[in-house]
Design a protein around this motif. Sequence first.
Motif, PDB file in Angstrom:
ATOM      1  N   SER A  25     -10.920   2.392  -5.030  1.00 24.31           N
ATOM      2  CA  SER A  25     -10.644   0.954  -5.134  1.00 24.31           C
ATOM      3  C   SER A  25     -11.878   0.161  -4.732  1.00 24.31           C
ATOM      4  O   SER A  25     -12.016  -1.012  -5.082  1.00 24.31           O
ATOM      5  CB  SER A  25      -9.489   0.542  -4.215  1.00 24.31           C
ATOM      6  OG  SER A  25      -8.382   1.357  -4.437  1.00 24.31           O
ATOM      7  N   ALA A  59      -7.726   5.386  -3.025  1.00 27.08           N
ATOM      8  CA  ALA A  59      -8.041   4.249  -2.148  1.00 27.08           C
ATOM      9  C   ALA A  59      -9.551   4.039  -2.065  1.00 27.08           C
ATOM     10  O   ALA A  59     -10.039   2.910  -2.161  1.00 27.08           O
ATOM     11  CB  ALA A  59      -7.460   4.485  -0.752  1.00 27.08           C
ATOM     12  N   ARG A  70      -2.319  -8.152   1.430  1.00 33.45           N
ATOM     13  CA  ARG A  70      -2.492  -8.069   2.888  1.00 33.45           C
ATOM     14  C   ARG A  70      -3.616  -8.961   3.361  1.00 33.45           C
ATOM     15  O   ARG A  70      -4.646  -8.508   3.858  1.00 33.45           O
ATOM     16  CB  ARG A  70      -2.758  -6.622   3.308  1.00 33.45           C
ATOM     17  CG  ARG A  70      -1.534  -5.795   3.430  1.00 33.45           C
ATOM     18  CD  ARG A  70      -0.820  -5.822   4.759  1.00 33.45           C
ATOM     19  NE  ARG A  70      -0.253  -7.026   5.287  1.00 33.45           N
ATOM     20  CZ  ARG A  70       1.027  -7.197   5.576  1.00 33.45           C
ATOM     21  NH1 ARG A  70       1.889  -6.266   5.326  1.00 33.45           N
ATOM     22  NH2 ARG A  70       1.435  -8.302   6.145  1.00 33.45           N
ATOM     23  N   VAL A  98      -7.453  -2.740   1.424  1.00 33.70           N
ATOM     24  CA  VAL A  98      -6.178  -3.185   1.992  1.00 33.70           C
ATOM     25  C   VAL A  98      -5.064  -3.037   0.959  1.00 33.70           C
ATOM     26  O   VAL A  98      -5.321  -2.904  -0.236  1.00 33.70           O
ATOM     27  CB  VAL A  98      -6.257  -4.656   2.481  1.00 33.70           C
ATOM     28  CG1 VAL A  98      -7.369  -4.839   3.507  1.00 33.70           C
ATOM     29  CG2 VAL A  98      -6.484  -5.619   1.321  1.00 33.70           C
ATOM     30  N   GLY A  99      -3.832  -3.078   1.437  1.00 34.86           N
ATOM     31  CA  GLY A  99      -2.685  -3.019   0.540  1.00 34.86           C
ATOM     32  C   GLY A  99      -2.509  -4.347  -0.175  1.00 34.86           C
ATOM     33  O   GLY A  99      -3.095  -5.358   0.231  1.00 34.86           O
ATOM     34  N   ARG A 148      -0.338   2.852  -3.971  1.00 33.08           N
ATOM     35  CA  ARG A 148      -0.800   3.830  -2.981  1.00 33.08           C
ATOM     36  C   ARG A 148      -0.786   5.229  -3.587  1.00 33.08           C
ATOM     37  O   ARG A 148       0.182   5.968  -3.438  1.00 33.08           O
ATOM     38  CB  ARG A 148       0.134   3.746  -1.767  1.00 33.08           C
ATOM     39  CG  ARG A 148      -0.554   4.049  -0.475  1.00 33.08           C
ATOM     40  CD  ARG A 148       0.340   3.697   0.688  1.00 33.08           C
ATOM     41  NE  ARG A 148      -0.288   4.018   1.967  1.00 33.08           N
ATOM     42  CZ  ARG A 148      -0.296   5.233   2.479  1.00 33.08           C
ATOM     43  NH1 ARG A 148       0.298   6.233   1.872  1.00 33.08           N
ATOM     44  NH2 ARG A 148      -0.900   5.449   3.636  1.00 33.08           N
ATOM     45  N   ALA A 164      -5.005   0.510   3.766  1.00 34.87           N
ATOM     46  CA  ALA A 164      -3.785   0.247   2.997  1.00 34.87           C
ATOM     47  C   ALA A 164      -2.632   1.018   3.636  1.00 34.87           C
ATOM     48  O   ALA A 164      -2.847   2.060   4.236  1.00 34.87           O
ATOM     49  CB  ALA A 164      -3.975   0.669   1.547  1.00 34.87           C
ATOM     50  N   GLU A 217      -8.485  -4.499  -2.884  1.00 32.37           N
ATOM     51  CA  GLU A 217      -7.049  -4.264  -2.791  1.00 32.37           C
ATOM     52  C   GLU A 217      -6.732  -2.974  -3.534  1.00 32.37           C
ATOM     53  O   GLU A 217      -7.197  -2.770  -4.648  1.00 32.37           O
ATOM     54  CB  GLU A 217      -6.333  -5.451  -3.446  1.00 32.37           C
ATOM     55  CG  GLU A 217      -5.006  -5.739  -2.804  1.00 32.37           C
ATOM     56  CD  GLU A 217      -4.367  -6.994  -3.374  1.00 32.37           C
ATOM     57  OE1 GLU A 217      -4.538  -8.066  -2.759  1.00 32.37           O
ATOM     58  OE2 GLU A 217      -3.707  -6.880  -4.422  1.00 32.37           O
ATOM     59  N   GLN A 218      -5.965  -2.100  -2.902  1.00 27.29           N
ATOM     60  CA  GLN A 218      -5.470  -0.916  -3.619  1.00 27.29           C
ATOM     61  C   GLN A 218      -4.082  -1.293  -4.132  1.00 27.29           C
ATOM     62  O   GLN A 218      -3.157  -1.484  -3.344  1.00 27.29           O
ATOM     63  CB  GLN A 218      -5.385   0.294  -2.681  1.00 27.29           C
ATOM     64  CG  GLN A 218      -5.018   1.567  -3.409  1.00 27.29           C
ATOM     65  CD  GLN A 218      -4.681   2.714  -2.463  1.00 27.29           C
ATOM     66  OE1 GLN A 218      -4.356   2.509  -1.293  1.00 27.29           O
ATOM     67  NE2 GLN A 218      -4.722   3.925  -2.987  1.00 27.29           N
TER      68      GLN A 218
END
Length: 460
Positions: A95, A92, A64, A60-61, A86, A18, A82-83
């Motif tokens: 997640s 993270a 993304r 991942v962010g 942040r 992320a 997905e996180q």
Amino acid sequence: MNRPTGLKRSCLAIVLAAGEGTRMCSSRPKVLHAIGGRTLIAHVLTAAVQAGGAGIAVVVGPGREDVAAEARKLAPQAQIFEQSERLGTAHAVLSARPAIAQKTDGKLADDILVMFADTPLVRPETLSQLRAALAEGAAVAVLGFTPKDAAGYGRLVMNGNDLVAIREEKDATADERAIGFSKGGLMALSGQQALAILDKIGNANAKGEYYLTDAVAISREMGLKAVAIDTAEDDVRGINTKAQLAEAEAVLQSRLRAQAMDAGVTLVAPETVFLSSDTRLGKDVTIEPNVVFGPGVTVEDGATIRAFSHLEGAHVGRGARVGPFARLRPGARLGADVHIGNFVEVKASTIEAGAKANHLAYIGDARVGEGANIGAGTITCNYDGVDKHHTDIGKGAFIGTNSSLVAPVKIGDGAYIGSGSVVTEDVPADALAIERSEQVIKEGWAARFRAAKAAGKKKS
Ligand code: UD1
Ligand code: MG
């Protein structure tokens, strides 16, 4: 390689990807930048799989999909999480809670590797060392190194051989900041203890983040063991800027060159040859200076790649000679003993054994039969502005210099093409095709011309 423990114990690798990497000043996410022709995240996933990571989770962010797709390309079994916000490295990792809690045959994973997707140079043997520490009873194992400048890194607070805590730069006292031994972008957690440890991590610190590094102090409070494994800086080099990307490329290139030479490849000037992580070079291959290998190249035993050549997605057969100044593009397949010389470009074409194109030619979307000879300046005209068409050149055919073969077209086995021809129709085997106007001879014309010119000059 330290494999035995890795083989017996199950392993989940969690790759944190992320974050956009704003310091790269790029429209592309940081972890999709490449070194050695492979993205950063692909390097990390490759190392994770090689170190025995049977389970793979990638964080991942938000939204993304590009990063997720790249991860799946390399590790189709990867679970993507997905996180949403942040909130720190521990957040993270959590997640991926479903992956951590997942049981296989009623058992949690023995080892959990937490890897940063922007730390691509870690070697599988280094990961195996972390796993071995868990096998020996540690609940947390951390990679430590001593950077030239430790600013920004979490400092490893040791008591003899015991790792007591990791202090993030912003939370460290002056004494702690003086510690050189720092945390690299990697950590391993016991799968049995991971959730109990991670759920205790809070965010009461200078950054207000959930720090994964607090896992060390927490595991100690729980009466568990934490250890640090000293490693080389190159393994844990993180990438935040384009300059660091170039430094990592340099480290990777020197590793790839060393591996190639160990495997019997002659690199005349190793520091000038650029390899891809997937370049496959056989024994007694010679690579002259200034050669670049893009992804997907295989070179068989005894072949020579001469100076200033560029190869990508190509196969070079046994004993073949390529270059100097040759370009092999994706889909170029050269058979044994083929010669491709200076300023010859080959794309999506099969050149069969012993065929030669020694100078100044473009061969695209073609088959060149065994032993055929392609003269200087030959062009396969494969593109009509809309579609690509195929050229088939038979075994032993001879294409005279400066010929244009307008595809689709077929030149039969053993046929000759007269120099300068524009060939638009198929040529039967063993025939001669010649397409140019007949030569006219005007005896004495040049002498008369010069005389007339000279007379004209005298008058003026
Ligand atoms: C981290 C470590 C530090 C270590 C350094 C090594 C923590 C708290 N600190 O610091 O001890 O010396 O790495 O490079 O772990 N990430 C997420 N989500 C988040 C935050 C981070 O996915 O909410 C990912 C990032 O994309 C990156 C990695 O985790 O891949 C590390 O994050 P970063 O912010 O770079 O941590 P550092 O401050 O460098
Ligand atoms: Mg970082």
